[in-house]
Design a protein around this motif. Structure first.
Motif, PDB file in Angstrom:
ATOM      1  N   VAL A   1       0.592  -0.771   0.057  1.00 53.79           N
ATOM      2  CA  VAL A   1      -0.523   0.374  -0.100  1.00 53.79           C
ATOM      3  C   VAL A   1       0.893   0.833  -0.147  1.00 53.79           C
ATOM      4  O   VAL A   1       0.812   2.346  -1.088  1.00 53.79           O
ATOM      5  CB  VAL A   1      -0.630  -0.125   0.985  1.00 53.79           C
ATOM      6  CG1 VAL A   1      -0.196   0.051   2.367  1.00 53.79           C
ATOM      7  CG2 VAL A   1      -2.008   1.331   1.335  1.00 53.79           C
ATOM      8  N   ARG A   2       2.002   1.020   0.390  1.00 56.80           N
ATOM      9  CA  ARG A   2       2.780   2.787   0.960  1.00 56.80           C
ATOM     10  C   ARG A   2       3.310   2.626  -1.057  1.00 56.80           C
ATOM     11  O   ARG A   2       3.323   4.101  -0.552  1.00 56.80           O
ATOM     12  CB  ARG A   2       3.528   2.166   2.149  1.00 56.80           C
ATOM     13  CG  ARG A   2       4.335   3.410   2.133  1.00 56.80           C
ATOM     14  CD  ARG A   2       4.212   4.460   2.314  1.00 56.80           C
ATOM     15  NE  ARG A   2       5.250   5.905   2.500  1.00 56.80           N
ATOM     16  CZ  ARG A   2       4.393   6.692   2.685  1.00 56.80           C
ATOM     17  NH1 ARG A   2       2.750   7.340   2.276  1.00 56.80           N
ATOM     18  NH2 ARG A   2       4.905   8.137   2.704  1.00 56.80           N
ATOM     19  N   LYS A   3       3.645   1.930  -1.669  1.00 60.78           N
ATOM     20  CA  LYS A   3       4.154   2.112  -3.033  1.00 60.78           C
ATOM     21  C   LYS A   3       2.906   3.568  -3.274  1.00 60.78           C
ATOM     22  O   LYS A   3       3.425   4.196  -3.935  1.00 60.78           O
ATOM     23  CB  LYS A   3       4.260   0.637  -3.523  1.00 60.78           C
ATOM     24  CG  LYS A   3       5.334   0.888  -4.774  1.00 60.78           C
ATOM     25  CD  LYS A   3       4.902  -0.300  -5.137  1.00 60.78           C
ATOM     26  CE  LYS A   3       6.494  -1.847  -4.837  1.00 60.78           C
ATOM     27  NZ  LYS A   3       5.782  -2.509  -5.770  1.00 60.78           N
TER      28      LYS A   3
ATOM     29  N   GLY B   1       0.893   8.705  -4.819  1.00 60.65           N
ATOM     30  CA  GLY B   1       0.173   9.987  -4.643  1.00 60.65           C
ATOM     31  C   GLY B   1      -1.056   9.253  -4.884  1.00 60.65           C
ATOM     32  O   GLY B   1      -1.854  10.049  -4.676  1.00 60.65           O
ATOM     33  N   ALA B   2      -1.310   8.452  -4.720  1.00 57.85           N
ATOM     34  CA  ALA B   2      -2.482   7.751  -4.456  1.00 57.85           C
ATOM     35  C   ALA B   2      -3.075   8.027  -2.755  1.00 57.85           C
ATOM     36  O   ALA B   2      -2.166   8.279  -2.064  1.00 57.85           O
ATOM     37  CB  ALA B   2      -3.038   6.167  -4.554  1.00 57.85           C
TER      38      ALA B   2
ATOM     39  N   LEU C   1      -3.420  -1.440   7.457  1.00 56.27           N
ATOM     40  CA  LEU C   1      -3.247  -1.121   5.903  1.00 56.27           C
ATOM     41  C   LEU C   1      -3.505   0.461   6.589  1.00 56.27           C
ATOM     42  O   LEU C   1      -2.157   1.394   5.695  1.00 56.27           O
ATOM     43  CB  LEU C   1      -4.825  -1.690   5.854  1.00 56.27           C
ATOM     44  CG  LEU C   1      -4.703  -2.121   4.159  1.00 56.27           C
ATOM     45  CD1 LEU C   1      -5.859  -2.805   3.781  1.00 56.27           C
ATOM     46  CD2 LEU C   1      -3.738  -2.177   3.064  1.00 56.27           C
ATOM     47  N   LEU C   2      -3.706   1.019   7.081  1.00 52.07           N
ATOM     48  CA  LEU C   2      -4.157   2.778   6.894  1.00 52.07           C
ATOM     49  C   LEU C   2      -2.611   3.212   7.434  1.00 52.07           C
ATOM     50  O   LEU C   2      -2.249   4.010   6.991  1.00 52.07           O
ATOM     51  CB  LEU C   2      -5.384   3.329   8.169  1.00 52.07           C
ATOM     52  CG  LEU C   2      -5.206   4.796   7.922  1.00 52.07           C
ATOM     53  CD1 LEU C   2      -5.381   5.093   6.951  1.00 52.07           C
ATOM     54  CD2 LEU C   2      -6.537   4.750   9.330  1.00 52.07           C
TER      55      LEU C   2
ATOM     56  N   LYS D   1       0.182   5.165   5.623  1.00 55.58           N
ATOM     57  CA  LYS D   1       0.171   6.938   5.777  1.00 55.58           C
ATOM     58  C   LYS D   1       1.976   6.896   5.639  1.00 55.58           C
ATOM     59  O   LYS D   1       2.768   7.560   6.041  1.00 55.58           O
ATOM     60  CB  LYS D   1       0.028   7.539   6.813  1.00 55.58           C
ATOM     61  CG  LYS D   1      -1.802   8.071   7.185  1.00 55.58           C
ATOM     62  CD  LYS D   1      -2.468   8.093   8.239  1.00 55.58           C
ATOM     63  CE  LYS D   1      -3.801   8.023   7.860  1.00 55.58           C
ATOM     64  NZ  LYS D   1      -4.016   8.502   9.461  1.00 55.58           N
ATOM     65  N   GLY D   2       2.538   5.558   5.866  1.00 58.92           N
ATOM     66  CA  GLY D   2       4.005   5.849   6.297  1.00 58.92           C
ATOM     67  C   GLY D   2       4.618   5.275   8.065  1.00 58.92           C
ATOM     68  O   GLY D   2       5.650   6.009   7.728  1.00 58.92           O
ATOM     69  N   GLU D   3       3.474   4.787   8.830  1.00 60.99           N
ATOM     70  CA  GLU D   3       3.428   4.919  10.171  1.00 60.99           C
ATOM     71  C   GLU D   3       3.908   3.683  10.322  1.00 60.99           C
ATOM     72  O   GLU D   3       3.617   2.787  10.129  1.00 60.99           O
ATOM     73  CB  GLU D   3       2.353   6.036  10.373  1.00 60.99           C
ATOM     74  CG  GLU D   3       1.990   7.007  10.714  1.00 60.99           C
ATOM     75  CD  GLU D   3       0.299   7.393  11.079  1.00 60.99           C
ATOM     76  OE1 GLU D   3      -0.155   8.762  10.803  1.00 60.99           O
ATOM     77  OE2 GLU D   3       0.033   6.479  11.370  1.00 60.99           O
TER      78      GLU D   3
END
Ligand code: DX5
Ligand code: ZN
Length: 219
Positions: A181-183, A188-189, A211-212, A216-218
């Motif tokens: 998902v981070r990709k 930009g999604a 996932l969330l 968000k890269g957290e």
């Protein structure tokens, strides 16, 4: 802002209430896949499902019309309680008229492209759509693997959306999991559809939360 739109295609409808309640804290949108057996070789989610859930839920209902004649479906799904009606660029010769018709119903309009359709099919409508949906699998079924070849469309659309200065969701749909998902979001999604990654998980709440966070890269 990065948000999740869980796809109800993978929901166990017998357990709909308990499963949806588990993921509500992480998902302001719900994604409804509408399939007509013609545009895609599968049948899914009619307006009665949208209507019955609308009576109990106030999330943004994100309706993805994978149908041959989207113009025939916008009124029933608008009446059933859709907030956003997204049609496929491949399914219409007059996307502009369809966007206007959706807006005339008081709904937000989205336009989507299949993996083999170039972004040029969308660019002329960025001045009036509210959502752009990039398919990252061939539409029709949940649980498929993401097609890497679709990813290059996302930064192009992100740049063009930013140029408009308008608020347009950039949604990606198909094969999205916790580990990829981070990709998508780093390209930009900002609206992430996930079906099997959430509803086929042993713990849908944990899956949605992870996932969330990953989106968000957290960590
Ligand atoms: C596919 C649908 C997707 C699908 C995603 O045609 O548009 O919304 O439900 O399912 P996953 O996340 O399992 O690939
Ligand atoms: Zn979808």
């Amino acid at each position: 802002m990065i948000r999740l739109s869980p796809s109800l295609l993978s929901l166990d409808f017998y357990r709909a209430k308990e499963e949806i309640e588990k993921i509500r804290p992480y998902a302001p949108y719900l994604h409804f896949d509408v399939m007509d057996g013609h545009f895609v070789p599968n049948l899914a989610l009619g307006e009665c499902i949208v209507k019955s859930l609308r009576a109990h839920l106030n999330e943004v209902f994100d309706v993805h019309l994978m149908v041959e004649k989207p113009e025939d479906f916008i009124v029933p799904f608008a009446k059933a309680g859709a907030d956003i009606l997204t049609f496929h660029a491949e399914a219409t010769e007059d996307a502009g008229a369809l966007i206007d018709a959706i807006h005339a119903l008081g709904k937000k309009a989205g336009i989507s492209i299949k993996p083999n359709t170039p972004v040029e099919a969308i660019l002329p409508y960025l001045d009036r759509v509210d959502l752009v949906l990039v398919m990252t699998v061939e539409p029709g079924f949940g649980g498929q693997a993401l097609l890497e070849s679709c990813l290059a469309k996302i930064p192009v659309l992100r740049e063009e959306i930013n140029k408009t200065g308008r608020e347009i969701d950039l949604e990606a749909d198909g094969g999205i999991k916790c580990d990829n998902v981070r990709k998508l979001t780093s390209l930009g999604a900002d609206l992430i559809v996930a079906g099997s990654a959430i509803f086929a998980a042993a713990d849908p709440a944990l899956a949605a939360k992870t996932l969330l966070q990953n989106a968000k890269g957290e960590h």
